[in-house]
Design an enzyme around this catalytic site. Sequence first.
Site, mmCIF file in Angstrom:
data_model
loop_
_atom_site.group_PDB
_atom_site.id
_atom_site.type_symbol
_atom_site.label_atom_id
_atom_site.label_comp_id
_atom_site.label_asym_id
_atom_site.label_seq_id
_atom_site.Cartn_x
_atom_site.Cartn_y
_atom_site.Cartn_z
ATOM 1 N N LYS A 1 0.874 -1.220 -0.052
ATOM 2 C CA LYS A 1 0.035 -0.010 0.057
ATOM 3 C C LYS A 1 0.821 1.354 -0.068
ATOM 4 C CE LYS A 1 -2.092 -0.912 3.809
ATOM 5 N NZ LYS A 1 -1.808 -2.432 4.280
ATOM 6 N N ARG B 1 -9.562 0.738 8.985
ATOM 7 C CA ARG B 1 -9.038 -0.401 9.614
ATOM 8 C C ARG B 1 -10.009 -1.390 10.319
ATOM 9 N NH1 ARG B 1 -3.362 0.409 8.970
ATOM 10 N NH2 ARG B 1 -1.754 -1.467 9.408
ATOM 11 N N ARG C 1 11.699 -5.599 5.168
ATOM 12 C CA ARG C 1 11.794 -4.397 5.062
ATOM 13 C C ARG C 1 12.297 -3.922 6.508
ATOM 14 N NH1 ARG C 1 5.259 -2.798 4.800
ATOM 15 N NH2 ARG C 1 4.787 -3.447 7.043
ATOM 16 N N ARG D 1 11.455 -2.907 9.349
ATOM 17 C CA ARG D 1 10.736 -2.129 10.525
ATOM 18 C C ARG D 1 10.673 -2.293 11.787
ATOM 19 N NH1 ARG D 1 5.151 0.069 7.966
ATOM 20 N NH2 ARG D 1 4.268 -0.880 9.749
ATOM 21 N N ARG E 1 0.179 -9.001 13.397
ATOM 22 C CA ARG E 1 -0.570 -7.785 12.599
ATOM 23 C C ARG E 1 -1.522 -8.514 11.398
ATOM 24 N NH1 ARG E 1 3.698 -4.529 9.873
ATOM 25 N NH2 ARG E 1 2.087 -2.811 9.754
#
Length: 187
Positions: A14, A89, A128, A130, A141
């Site tokens: 996204k 969400r 990634r 993070r 998540r």
Amino acid sequence: MVRLILFGPPGAGKGTQAEALAQTWQIPHISTGSILRLAVATQTELGTKAQAHMDSGELVPDQLVIAMIPERLKQEDAQVGWILDGFPRNVAQAHALDALLQQMDQAFDLLVNLEVPDNILVARMLNRGRGDDDETVVRRRLEVYRAQTAPLIDFYRDRQQLVNIDGNMESKAVTAAIKNVVAQYGD
Ligand code: AMP
């Protein structure tokens, strides 16, 4: 004028897509996750309240997140369009967005749902690097997405505002596919 919601599981791309499209259309990319990460980094009151939820892969409480949106959509740069990434969400947030847009006499054009298989999502998120991307948090998540966020697919599909796009293609192909559905929508 484009008002687009980019939807999909964590790791679906996204943020990457929103960035590319915002460049093309010269409209703001509004990411609740980025706003929250900045709040955490700068230790604002919002950041202090949000951090533990983010670190554990849970959603930040609705009242905090919902309060961020009118503020942002009312800014000057958002009067020519916007791309929302990471909001809404859950159902409560979707209702809050409806109420806000109605109050602002606006509507969004489309909600683009990026579809990516779970195993690819996990690999992408772990890659990634993070802070909230260690494996336990990544899996949490995804669970939170399935339980609280994915039900919105039916909500928006019923209202014919949803377009599914295969998010498991090369990034440029995904961008092209999104541009294509938006162009068709405008016709
Ligand atoms: P994201 O960058 O969209 O993946 O968001 C990172 C984290 O920020 C999420 O795991 C949540 O903890 C929090 N967050 C972002 N957007 C929302 C939202 N709309 N509602 C609740 N929490 C959110």
